[in-house]
Design a protein around this motif. Structure first.
Motif, PDB file in Angstrom:
ATOM      1  N   UNK A   1     -27.519  -2.496 -26.209  1.00  0.00           N
ATOM      2  CA  UNK A   1     -28.407  -1.306 -26.951  1.00  0.00           C
ATOM      3  C   UNK A   1     -28.136  -1.215 -28.264  1.00  0.00           C
ATOM      4  N   UNK A   2     -27.218  -1.640 -28.786  1.00  0.00           N
ATOM      5  CA  UNK A   2     -26.840  -1.685 -30.137  1.00  0.00           C
ATOM      6  C   UNK A   2     -26.367  -3.054 -30.487  1.00  0.00           C
ATOM      7  N   UNK A   3     -26.807  -3.866 -31.555  1.00  0.00           N
ATOM      8  CA  UNK A   3     -26.448  -4.997 -32.197  1.00  0.00           C
ATOM      9  C   UNK A   3     -25.914  -5.001 -33.341  1.00  0.00           C
ATOM     10  N   UNK A   4     -24.605  -5.400 -33.543  1.00  0.00           N
ATOM     11  CA  UNK A   4     -23.904  -5.300 -35.109  1.00  0.00           C
ATOM     12  C   UNK A   4     -23.717  -6.986 -35.533  1.00  0.00           C
ATOM     13  N   UNK A   5     -24.521  -7.161 -36.449  1.00  0.00           N
ATOM     14  CA  UNK A   5     -24.138  -8.514 -37.357  1.00  0.00           C
ATOM     15  C   UNK A   5     -23.019  -8.096 -38.286  1.00  0.00           C
ATOM     16  N   UNK A   6     -22.127  -8.954 -37.964  1.00  0.00           N
ATOM     17  CA  UNK A   6     -21.023  -8.971 -39.123  1.00  0.00           C
ATOM     18  C   UNK A   6     -20.616 -10.387 -39.440  1.00  0.00           C
ATOM     19  N   UNK A   7     -21.438 -11.252 -40.035  1.00  0.00           N
ATOM     20  CA  UNK A   7     -21.421 -12.705 -40.383  1.00  0.00           C
ATOM     21  C   UNK A   7     -21.859 -12.746 -41.715  1.00  0.00           C
ATOM     22  N   UNK A   8     -21.545 -13.879 -42.316  1.00  0.00           N
ATOM     23  CA  UNK A   8     -21.738 -14.302 -43.585  1.00  0.00           C
ATOM     24  C   UNK A   8     -23.239 -14.001 -44.013  1.00  0.00           C
ATOM     25  N   UNK A   9     -23.565 -13.838 -45.257  1.00  0.00           N
ATOM     26  CA  UNK A   9     -25.130 -13.297 -45.570  1.00  0.00           C
ATOM     27  C   UNK A   9     -25.922 -14.445 -45.367  1.00  0.00           C
ATOM     28  N   UNK A  10     -25.432 -15.753 -45.691  1.00  0.00           N
ATOM     29  CA  UNK A  10     -26.535 -16.744 -45.457  1.00  0.00           C
ATOM     30  C   UNK A  10     -26.683 -16.933 -44.027  1.00  0.00           C
ATOM     31  N   UNK A  11     -25.776 -16.912 -43.093  1.00  0.00           N
ATOM     32  CA  UNK A  11     -25.857 -16.950 -41.662  1.00  0.00           C
ATOM     33  C   UNK A  11     -26.976 -15.802 -41.179  1.00  0.00           C
ATOM     34  N   UNK A  12     -26.523 -14.616 -41.663  1.00  0.00           N
ATOM     35  CA  UNK A  12     -27.199 -13.293 -41.482  1.00  0.00           C
ATOM     36  C   UNK A  12     -28.684 -13.520 -41.610  1.00  0.00           C
ATOM     37  N   UNK A  13     -29.164 -14.042 -42.794  1.00  0.00           N
ATOM     38  CA  UNK A  13     -30.570 -13.978 -43.223  1.00  0.00           C
ATOM     39  C   UNK A  13     -31.409 -15.262 -42.138  1.00  0.00           C
ATOM     40  N   UNK A  14     -30.774 -16.111 -41.758  1.00  0.00           N
ATOM     41  CA  UNK A  14     -31.104 -17.041 -40.932  1.00  0.00           C
ATOM     42  C   UNK A  14     -31.414 -16.586 -39.632  1.00  0.00           C
ATOM     43  N   UNK A  15     -30.299 -15.899 -39.013  1.00  0.00           N
ATOM     44  CA  UNK A  15     -30.193 -15.516 -37.513  1.00  0.00           C
ATOM     45  C   UNK A  15     -31.103 -14.121 -37.334  1.00  0.00           C
ATOM     46  N   UNK A  16     -31.176 -13.416 -38.461  1.00  0.00           N
ATOM     47  CA  UNK A  16     -31.646 -11.976 -38.093  1.00  0.00           C
ATOM     48  C   UNK A  16     -33.261 -12.264 -37.448  1.00  0.00           C
ATOM     49  N   UNK A  17     -33.990 -12.806 -37.705  1.00  0.00           N
ATOM     50  CA  UNK A  17     -35.485 -12.995 -37.053  1.00  0.00           C
ATOM     51  C   UNK A  17     -35.267 -13.054 -35.826  1.00  0.00           C
ATOM     52  N   UNK A  18     -34.501 -14.220 -35.254  1.00  0.00           N
ATOM     53  CA  UNK A  18     -34.449 -14.518 -33.953  1.00  0.00           C
ATOM     54  C   UNK A  18     -33.720 -13.596 -33.065  1.00  0.00           C
ATOM     55  N   UNK A  19     -32.504 -12.730 -33.633  1.00  0.00           N
ATOM     56  CA  UNK A  19     -32.029 -11.576 -33.208  1.00  0.00           C
ATOM     57  C   UNK A  19     -33.050 -10.594 -32.713  1.00  0.00           C
ATOM     58  N   UNK A  20     -33.957 -10.302 -33.790  1.00  0.00           N
ATOM     59  CA  UNK A  20     -34.933  -9.139 -33.363  1.00  0.00           C
ATOM     60  C   UNK A  20     -36.007  -9.711 -32.240  1.00  0.00           C
TER      61      UNK A  20
END
Length: 303
Positions: free
Chosen positions: A61-80
């Motif tokens: 229901x809620x996803x918290x992303x607490x990872x380094x910002x380089x991994x975050x910018x790469x992962x976020x589109x696929x998470x959505x």
């Protein structure tokens, strides 16, 4: 609510602890690239179980992303891409501009809340997580208007449960400000530590003279390079500007020192003392806000 936490270190682990305590999370699911971190997070009770990324996202229901910002910018589109239509995705990244640009045109953009809870220690890993890390700290939400009302409402439930005080900024404004008040201080600490280590090679007794002032100044040099190097890279423009201004002040101080101009050195340090007034004002404002919030909660309970 089922909460999936991706990244089970200090930030992700501390969020998980307090969401459980506040009753926001009925189930906590963990995801981490490190098997050791994942097993430790379960052992410590930070999360209930570890799942693959796909399984964890499909249930959340809620996803918290607490990872380094380089991994975050790469992962976020696929998470959505993977989350359900009613799920809310919240990040905790220390830079915001690139992250926000990465998903600017994503069809599920309104399910994402771009946030930066400004808290941390020099320690890392699941063992570093603790309850209360975020209490009375500042949280910044960027691009508020790009998130749906529902996403913001749920995100605020999360942030209030953590004890955060939330303010709103645009992403560029955020990155500029944190370059000065956060990123520059980390660079200074890393390089002061390196300077002293270089001297220590020849001066074996130097650390015997290190007092609490030195320890507090270089504390941030114990922070994770794996986390901070990507932050510096993503905020290169504003951090570079901050560094140039800092170097200018150092050079000016060095010039007057070599001139033995004690009067000017005193003037520079007296000017810097003004930071005390600013910080004391912030501390007082925070105290008043906390007391007001406590009073409002007490009135609500009585009703």
């Amino acid at each position: 609510m089922k909460v999936t936490v991706i990244g089970l270190g200090l930030i992700g682990g501390s969020i998980a602890i307090d969401l459980r305590k506040a009753g926001v999370a009925t189930e906590l699911i963990g995801v981490d690239l490190s098997t050791d971190n994942a097993l430790k997070a379960v052992e410590l009770g930070l999360v209930d179980k570890i799942l693959t990324e796909d399984s964890a996202l499909h249930q959340a229901d809620i996803v918290i992303l607490a990872i380094p910002v380089n991994a975050l910018s790469q992962l976020l589109p696929s998470v959505l891409d993977a989350v359900r239509p009613n799920a809310v995705v919240i990040d905790a990244g220390s830079t915001k501009s690139l992250i926000c640009r990465t998903i600017a045109s994503h069809p599920k953009r309104e399910q994402f809340v771009a946030a930066h809870p400004i808290a941390g220690t020099e320690n890392s890993g699941p063992e570093a997580a603790f309850s209360g890390l975020f209490r009375n700290k500042t949280n910044i939400i960027c691009e508020k208007d790009r998130s749906s009302d529902r996403a913001l409402e749920i995100a605020m439930r999360v942030f209030n449960a953590l004890g955060l005080r939330t303010i709103f900024m645009e992403a560029e404004e955020h990155d500029k400000h944190v370059a000065y008040v956060s990123h520059l201080s980390h660079v200074s600490s890393f390089l002061l530590g390196q300077t002293v280590l270089d001297i220590e090679k020849d001066e074996k007794n130097i650390f015997a003279l290190a007092g609490s002032g030195f320890a507090s100044t270089v504390r941030l040099a114990k922070s994770s390079p794996e986390m901070w190097a990507p932050i510096f890279e993503q905020n290169l423009e504003y951090l570079s500007q901050a560094l140039l201004e800092y170097i200018m002040h150092l050079q000016r101080f060095h010039y007057h020192l070599m001139k033995r101009d004690i009067k000017e050195l005193n003037r520079i340090m007296s000017g810097a003392n003004e930071i005390r007034r600013v910080l004391d004002g912030i501390e007082l404002k925070t105290k008043i806000q906390n007391e007001t919030q406590s009073a409002e909660q007490s009135v609500g309970t009585i009703k």
